[in-house]
Write a protein that holds these residues in place. Structure first.
Motif, PDB file in Angstrom:
ATOM      1  N   ALA A  17      -2.025  -8.699  14.669  1.00 17.42           N
ATOM      2  CA  ALA A  17      -3.339  -8.657  15.318  1.00 17.42           C
ATOM      3  C   ALA A  17      -3.497  -9.907  16.171  1.00 17.42           C
ATOM      4  N   VAL A  18      -4.182  -9.749  17.280  1.00 16.96           N
ATOM      5  CA  VAL A  18      -4.458 -10.880  18.160  1.00 16.96           C
ATOM      6  C   VAL A  18      -5.960 -11.116  18.143  1.00 16.96           C
ATOM      7  N   TYR A  19      -6.342 -12.355  17.826  1.00 16.12           N
ATOM      8  CA  TYR A  19      -7.738 -12.752  17.782  1.00 16.12           C
ATOM      9  C   TYR A  19      -8.005 -13.722  18.915  1.00 16.12           C
ATOM     10  N   ALA A  20      -9.250 -13.730  19.387  1.00 14.71           N
ATOM     11  CA  ALA A  20      -9.610 -14.655  20.454  1.00 14.71           C
ATOM     12  C   ALA A  20     -11.041 -15.134  20.245  1.00 14.71           C
ATOM     13  N   GLY A  21     -11.251 -16.407  20.570  1.00 13.71           N
ATOM     14  CA  GLY A  21     -12.577 -16.988  20.469  1.00 13.71           C
ATOM     15  C   GLY A  21     -12.527 -18.498  20.600  1.00 13.71           C
ATOM     16  N   PRO A  22     -13.690 -19.130  20.554  1.00 13.38           N
ATOM     17  CA  PRO A  22     -13.734 -20.592  20.617  1.00 13.38           C
ATOM     18  C   PRO A  22     -13.281 -21.201  19.288  1.00 13.38           C
ATOM     19  N   VAL A  23     -12.621 -22.352  19.376  1.00 10.62           N
ATOM     20  CA  VAL A  23     -12.040 -23.015  18.204  1.00 10.62           C
ATOM     21  C   VAL A  23     -12.574 -24.431  18.088  1.00 10.62           C
ATOM     22  N   GLN A  24     -12.860 -24.833  16.848  1.00 10.33           N
ATOM     23  CA  GLN A  24     -13.204 -26.223  16.551  1.00 10.33           C
ATOM     24  C   GLN A  24     -12.423 -26.667  15.334  1.00 10.33           C
ATOM     25  N   ARG A  25     -12.168 -27.966  15.251  1.00  7.77           N
ATOM     26  CA  ARG A  25     -11.440 -28.551  14.120  1.00  7.77           C
ATOM     27  C   ARG A  25     -12.438 -29.109  13.121  1.00  7.77           C
ATOM     28  N   TYR A  26     -12.190 -28.865  11.827  1.00 10.47           N
ATOM     29  CA  TYR A  26     -13.061 -29.323  10.748  1.00 10.47           C
ATOM     30  C   TYR A  26     -12.215 -29.929   9.642  1.00 10.47           C
ATOM     31  N   ALA A  66      -2.266 -32.840   4.470  1.00 11.42           N
ATOM     32  CA  ALA A  66      -2.341 -34.304   4.517  1.00 11.42           C
ATOM     33  C   ALA A  66      -3.761 -34.788   4.778  1.00 11.42           C
ATOM     34  N   THR A  67      -4.474 -34.099   5.673  1.00  6.36           N
ATOM     35  CA  THR A  67      -5.821 -34.550   6.050  1.00  6.36           C
ATOM     36  C   THR A  67      -6.924 -33.626   5.555  1.00  6.36           C
ATOM     37  N   GLY A  68      -6.554 -32.411   5.097  1.00  3.00           N
ATOM     38  CA  GLY A  68      -7.557 -31.436   4.682  1.00  3.00           C
ATOM     39  C   GLY A  68      -8.298 -30.844   5.860  1.00  3.00           C
ATOM     40  N   SER A  69      -7.733 -30.977   7.064  1.00  4.56           N
ATOM     41  CA  SER A  69      -8.403 -30.455   8.255  1.00  4.56           C
ATOM     42  C   SER A  69      -7.822 -29.093   8.635  1.00  4.56           C
ATOM     43  N   PHE A  70      -8.598 -28.340   9.407  1.00  2.00           N
ATOM     44  CA  PHE A  70      -8.199 -26.994   9.813  1.00  2.00           C
ATOM     45  C   PHE A  70      -8.938 -26.604  11.079  1.00  2.00           C
ATOM     46  N   ASP A  71      -8.375 -25.628  11.785  1.00  2.00           N
ATOM     47  CA  ASP A  71      -9.043 -25.044  12.949  1.00  2.00           C
ATOM     48  C   ASP A  71      -9.810 -23.819  12.492  1.00  2.00           C
ATOM     49  N   TYR A  72     -10.978 -23.605  13.117  1.00  2.31           N
ATOM     50  CA  TYR A  72     -11.812 -22.438  12.811  1.00  2.31           C
ATOM     51  C   TYR A  72     -12.161 -21.755  14.122  1.00  2.31           C
ATOM     52  N   MET A  73     -11.896 -20.449  14.173  1.00  5.12           N
ATOM     53  CA  MET A  73     -12.168 -19.650  15.364  1.00  5.12           C
ATOM     54  C   MET A  73     -13.238 -18.611  15.064  1.00  5.12           C
ATOM     55  N   PHE A  88     -11.881 -19.957  25.438  1.00  6.95           N
ATOM     56  CA  PHE A  88     -11.387 -19.210  24.286  1.00  6.95           C
ATOM     57  C   PHE A  88      -9.896 -19.490  24.104  1.00  6.95           C
ATOM     58  N   ARG A  89      -9.448 -19.382  22.863  1.00  2.96           N
ATOM     59  CA  ARG A  89      -8.027 -19.436  22.541  1.00  2.96           C
ATOM     60  C   ARG A  89      -7.604 -18.107  21.959  1.00  2.96           C
TER      61      ARG A  89
END
Length: 158
Positions: A17-26, A66-73, A88-89
């Protein structure tokens, strides 16, 4: 003991599946800002050209232990050959088995739902995790204004 939100997952094989949308890092301290990301996404009314325009997804990927960070779309599935809106990505999620956890609960139970999936279900027989993005699915009956209508958490499993 707190009652479980899920009786257990259903295991399904899904195609690429291909997803698309805006992404932020948390990270674990800033993840409480994800609802604001959804609010901005909804305020701008810009959507990916999707074959399923009433389905919405929160895709969690590129997790760093290592940092507990992730991208969320904030995402929708992307139609074949569709152009991306500005900002969008695109993310391709490969085919495989998925454990799908369904709740009819309010969106305010999201943190508890994730905690239950991660702390209780993953690692159980039939629910052994494999690398890859995790997905929150918001079906057509979900109401983003009230937070009612239920949601699902999808985890990639072997």
């Amino acid at each position: 003991m707190t009652p479980r939100l899920f009786a257990g997952p259903r295991i399904e094989a899904l195609q690429d599946a291909v997803y698309a949308g805006p992404v932020q890092r948390y990270d674990m301290q800033t993840r409480s800002a994800i609802p604001a990301q959804w609010a901005a996404y909804n305020q701008h009314h810009i959507r990916a050209p999707s074959p399923d325009p009433d389905d919405y997804f929160g895709v969690v990927f590129d997790f760093s232990e290592a940092t507990g960070s992730f991208d969320y779309m904030c995402a929708q599935t992307l139609g074949k050959g569709a152009a991306l809106p500005e900002g969008f990505r695109r993310l391709t999620v490969p085919a495989g088995n998925w454990a799908k956890f369904t709740t009819s609960g309010h969106i305010s139970t999201m943190q508890n739902a994730w905690a239950e999936v991660m702390g209780h279900w993953l690692g159980q027989p039939g629910c052994v995790p494999r690398p890859g993005p995790s997905i929150e699915y918001y079906p057509p009956g979900f109401n983003g204004m009230t937070g009612n209508g239920g949601f699902e958490i999808w985890m990639p499993v072997v």
